[in-house]
Enzyme design. Structure first.
Site, PDB file in Angstrom:
ATOM      1  N   CYS A  20     -46.522  42.846 -50.319  1.00 10.08           N
ATOM      2  CA  CYS A  20     -45.732  43.786 -51.118  1.00 10.08           C
ATOM      3  C   CYS A  20     -46.673  44.719 -51.886  1.00 10.08           C
ATOM      4  CB  CYS A  20     -44.815  43.034 -52.075  1.00 10.08           C
ATOM      5  SG  CYS A  20     -45.657  42.251 -53.474  1.00 10.08           S
TER       6      CYS A  20
ATOM      7  N   CYS B 241     -46.071  35.812 -55.566  1.00  9.12           N
ATOM      8  CA  CYS B 241     -46.284  35.909 -54.117  1.00  9.12           C
ATOM      9  C   CYS B 241     -47.469  35.053 -53.673  1.00  9.12           C
ATOM     10  CB  CYS B 241     -46.531  37.354 -53.716  1.00  9.12           C
ATOM     11  SG  CYS B 241     -45.156  38.466 -54.089  1.00  9.12           S
TER      12      CYS B 241
ATOM     13  N   GLU C  84     -50.028  35.717 -51.769  1.00  5.63           N
ATOM     14  CA  GLU C  84     -51.348  36.350 -51.858  1.00  5.63           C
ATOM     15  C   GLU C  84     -51.916  36.239 -53.270  1.00  5.63           C
ATOM     16  OE1 GLU C  84     -48.767  38.981 -49.102  1.00  5.63           O
ATOM     17  OE2 GLU C  84     -48.474  37.607 -50.785  1.00  5.63           O
TER      18      GLU C  84
ATOM     19  N   CYS D 145     -48.814  42.999 -54.535  1.00  4.57           N
ATOM     20  CA  CYS D 145     -49.903  42.215 -53.938  1.00  4.57           C
ATOM     21  C   CYS D 145     -51.004  43.124 -53.401  1.00  4.57           C
ATOM     22  CB  CYS D 145     -49.381  41.308 -52.832  1.00  4.57           C
ATOM     23  SG  CYS D 145     -48.489  39.890 -53.509  1.00  4.57           S
TER      24      CYS D 145
ATOM     25  N   TYR E 250     -35.824  35.807 -61.340  1.00  7.49           N
ATOM     26  CA  TYR E 250     -36.477  36.346 -60.150  1.00  7.49           C
ATOM     27  C   TYR E 250     -37.792  37.108 -60.362  1.00  7.49           C
ATOM     28  CZ  TYR E 250     -32.112  35.090 -57.776  1.00  7.49           C
ATOM     29  OH  TYR E 250     -31.031  34.410 -57.277  1.00  7.49           O
TER      30      TYR E 250
END
Length: 171
Positions: A117, A84, A86, A120, A79
């Site tokens: 987030c 992401c 962006e 990001c 994970y």
């Protein structure tokens, strides 16, 4: 129970010409640029690789030279290794030679829209001015806009570091 927009935010709709006109005027965008940011981020969302979270995110950024660059989130079985949307979009833009960015759009399948987030936000800070608008679209085309400085107050950016090749100042 459905999610609602926080009171301090102005909910706007991409379907409402008055909302779009106000947003464009406030952030120095044309209607066409706004529409491309919206359409691009929604289209990018469709390319997301998210078999674990099922949380699709698409992002489109507008470079200073007028080019739109999009990216989607890419997950991984380990994970923390996922990336992401962006960061995918900015990685593409930077490696393709784009410098300076005028706006960032993010689209998700939830309402209200999700903001970038923390990782990001810091990544965007590396390449964008603090006044850069971050446009966050929800599943219905409603959106919120905040400047990067509102999403990342008291931020740390590249200007805080010594120039390359020059040692830092010691205390």
């Amino acid at each position: 129970m459905s999610a609602s927009y926080p009171d301090r935010y102005q909910k706007s709709s991409s379907a409402n010409p008055a909302d779009v006109e106000t947003t464009c005027s406030t952030y120095g965008l044309t209607k066409d640029e706004f529409e491309q940011l919206h359409k691009g981020s929604v289209a990018a969302k469709a390319t997301a690789y998210c078999p674990y979270s099922q949380f699709r995110v698409g992002s489109t950024i507008l470079a200073a030279d007028g080019v739109f660059i999009s990216g989607a989130n890419v997950e991984n079985a380990a994970y923390p290794v996922g990336t992401c949307a962006e960061r995918v979009a900015f990685g593409k833009a930077v490696t393709e030679g784009h410098k300076g960015f005028r706006a960032v759009a993010v689209a998700t399948d939830i309402a209200p829209p999700a903001s970038p987030c923390g990782m990001c936000r810091q990544f965007i800070r590396e390449f964008c001015d603090l006044k850069t608008p971050i446009i966050m679209f929800d599943k219905n085309g409603d959106y919120l806009v905040q400047k990067l400085e509102e999403l990342l107050p008291l931020s740390f950016g590249p200007e805080a570091l010594p120039p390359p090749g020059r040692p830092g100042v010691s205390a």
